[in-house]
Design an enzyme around this catalytic site. Structure first.
Site, PDB file in Angstrom:
ATOM      1  N   HIS A 149       0.361  -3.900  -7.716  1.00 36.53           N
ATOM      2  CA  HIS A 149      -0.708  -4.761  -7.204  1.00 36.53           C
ATOM      3  C   HIS A 149      -1.457  -4.059  -6.072  1.00 36.53           C
ATOM      4  O   HIS A 149      -0.858  -3.643  -5.075  1.00 36.53           O
ATOM      5  CB  HIS A 149      -0.114  -6.093  -6.710  1.00 36.53           C
ATOM      6  N   GLU A 194      -1.017  -4.424  -2.172  1.00 32.24           N
ATOM      7  CA  GLU A 194       0.341  -4.371  -1.630  1.00 32.24           C
ATOM      8  C   GLU A 194       0.660  -2.953  -1.143  1.00 32.24           C
ATOM      9  O   GLU A 194       1.640  -2.319  -1.535  1.00 32.24           O
ATOM     10  CB  GLU A 194       1.310  -4.911  -2.690  1.00 32.24           C
ATOM     11  N   GLU A 249      10.189  -8.002  -2.846  1.00 28.41           N
ATOM     12  CA  GLU A 249       8.978  -8.459  -2.167  1.00 28.41           C
ATOM     13  C   GLU A 249       9.202  -8.122  -0.701  1.00 28.41           C
ATOM     14  O   GLU A 249      10.036  -8.742  -0.035  1.00 28.41           O
ATOM     15  CB  GLU A 249       8.788  -9.979  -2.337  1.00 28.41           C
ATOM     16  N   HIS A 268       6.950  -4.708  -4.383  1.00 29.08           N
ATOM     17  CA  HIS A 268       5.804  -5.607  -4.207  1.00 29.08           C
ATOM     18  C   HIS A 268       5.823  -6.141  -2.778  1.00 29.08           C
ATOM     19  O   HIS A 268       6.776  -5.931  -2.049  1.00 29.08           O
ATOM     20  CB  HIS A 268       5.902  -6.794  -5.178  1.00 29.08           C
TER      21      HIS A 268
END
Ligand code: 0X9
Ligand code: ZN
Length: 415
Positions: free
Chosen positions: A173, A176, A370, A301
């Site tokens: 992404h 990120e 994350e 991420h």
């Protein structure tokens, strides 16, 4: 948080949002706060928009104009608050291939390639750059292979030799960026400690470690266009309806399009026209398929501080011993980085992500981290600044060494 302090923070955030509004505005984004009571409600929302953060029954996301209209239409009852943010357009002739001035410590695509080249030159005995293909706009998708030279020689003589492999991949992404920084920190730490630190020396002597710091360089560089962050998520595919981008983490071919992704090209969770329609996901899939020694995959991420594992496309776990392995590994790593370990679909259903494919198709033990911050609106969200880089590395080095170690047999985690 103290009430007065909270109010001050809200006002400050609003001031930042409105002060960055340019009269030559580009696209606008919306910071939205939604209320959803349970995972089914969250999954219904995840069919249309990315979910950036969940706190109890609150969802926080930053969404495009298009996605905001979808929420207004489909989920008005879930919408608690929203703030519009106008992305500033170019007002100067500044070189756009650079991060905003406060964040120049982050690596652009070019700087990442230069860095990888320097590592290869400095550590030729234990590192080698490799390419898995090209991005849609033609950028090389590069990684660095870290292993003792003797392994490479032995592998050339006998390609069937089992030298356990792990791959760490960052920046599916675009926005990120912290993930690329962590990947580069891993590279530096591993290479510079060879021959100095006994654990790292032994890991490099006995493992194939592949680190790919930027799977989506087109999106990553678009996100810093005009040296201001664009809140871009997808790649830069020109879609048939004139919109741009496919969500690479909805484009993998295992149970593709079965929930938590959108078939609308405008959506930020657009699955693409077919599974593996994108050069970036094809390249990554082909690399994994051609490298059968890979037993563990870590995909980076941001944000929320979570450790996620399959399934993502359905509510159940993978079952059997493997489910125990995922849970045990998640808990072990969480003790080091203080993140929350959980099954991906405990957050919301999403199909076509990297880990469902890697595990479902290849039996690879795949984790999604994350990274920091924990919080979006007040914690920096996708753009936590330079100060986030070092603590994120410190928190996540032990988990990485643990994963590299277990690449010979993840089942050892249960022993
Ligand atoms: O939604 C994603 O692609 C990931 N989160 S992010 O905020 N970085 O976009 C998480 C994927 C986890 N997988 C599932 N929930 N299935
Ligand atoms: Zn992501």
């Amino acid at each position: 948080m103290h009430r007065k302090h909270l109010l001050k923070k809200i006002l400050l955030t609003l001031a930042i949002i409105f002060s960055t509004t340019s009269s030559f505005a580009g696209d606008s984004y919306h910071f939205v706060h939604l209320k959803a009571q349970n995972v089914e409600e969250r999954s219904a929302i995840a069919n249309h928009i990315p979910i950036d953060q969940i706190i109890d029954d609150s969802i926080y996301s930053v969404v495009s104009d298009y996605d905001y209209k979808i929420i207004q239409k489909n989920f008005p009852h879930f919408l608690v608050a929203s703030h519009i943010y106008q992305i500033p357009s170019a007002t100067t002739n500044e070189n756009d291939d650079e991060f905003p001035s406060n964040d120049t410590a982050y690596h652009t695509y070019k700087e990442t390639i230069t860095e990888l080249n320097q590592y290869q030159q400095k550590y030729p005995q234990i590192s080698e750059i490799f390419s898995i293909g090209k991005s849609l706009e033609g950028k090389d998708l590069l990684g660095i292979h870290i292993t003792a030279h003797a392994n490479k020689v032995a592998l050339k003589q006998n390609p069937d030799l089992f030298i356990p492999g792990i791959v760490i991949v960052a920046l599916h992404h675009s926005r990120e960026h912290l993930t690329t920084e962590l990947a580069l920190k891993y590279v530096d730490h591993l290479l510079s400690n060879y021959g100095k630190d006994a654990t790292i020396t032994s890991l490099i002597n006995t493992r194939n470690i592949y680190i790919i710091p930027m799977l989506n360089p087109d999106g990553g560089m678009y996100d810093i266009k005009n040296r201001s962050y664009q809140y871009w998520r997808k790649n830069r595919r020109p879609n048939s309806n004139g919109s741009f981008g496919v969500d690479l983490n909805r484009n993998y071919g295992y149970q593709w399009g079965t929930g938590g992704s959108s078939n609308s090209p405008n959506s930020d969770v657009y699955m693409g026209p077919t599974p593996f329609s994108e050069p970036e996901t094809i390249a990554f899939k082909d690399f994994i398929t051609a490298t059968p020694n890979i037993r563990i995959l870590l995909t980076l991420h941001t944000y929320s501080e979570l450790i996620l594992y399959p399934w993502g496309h359905k509510y159940s776990g993978v079952g059997g011993k493997d489910e125990e392995v995922f849970a045990k590994m998640g808990q072990t790593m969480a003790a080091w980085n203080n993140y929350t370990p959980q099954r991906s679909s405990d957050l919301y259903i999403a199909s076509g992500d990297t880990c469902d494919w890697a595990y479902g198709e290849r039996g690879i033990f795949c984790f999604t981290f994350e990274l920091s911050p924990k919080s979006g609106w007040f914690g920096g969200g996708f753009y936590p600044g330079t100060k986030a880089i070092e603590p994120t590395f410190q928190a996540n080095i032990k988990p990485a060494l643990y994963l590299i170690d277990l690449a010979d047999s993840p089942y050892r985690a249960l022993k």
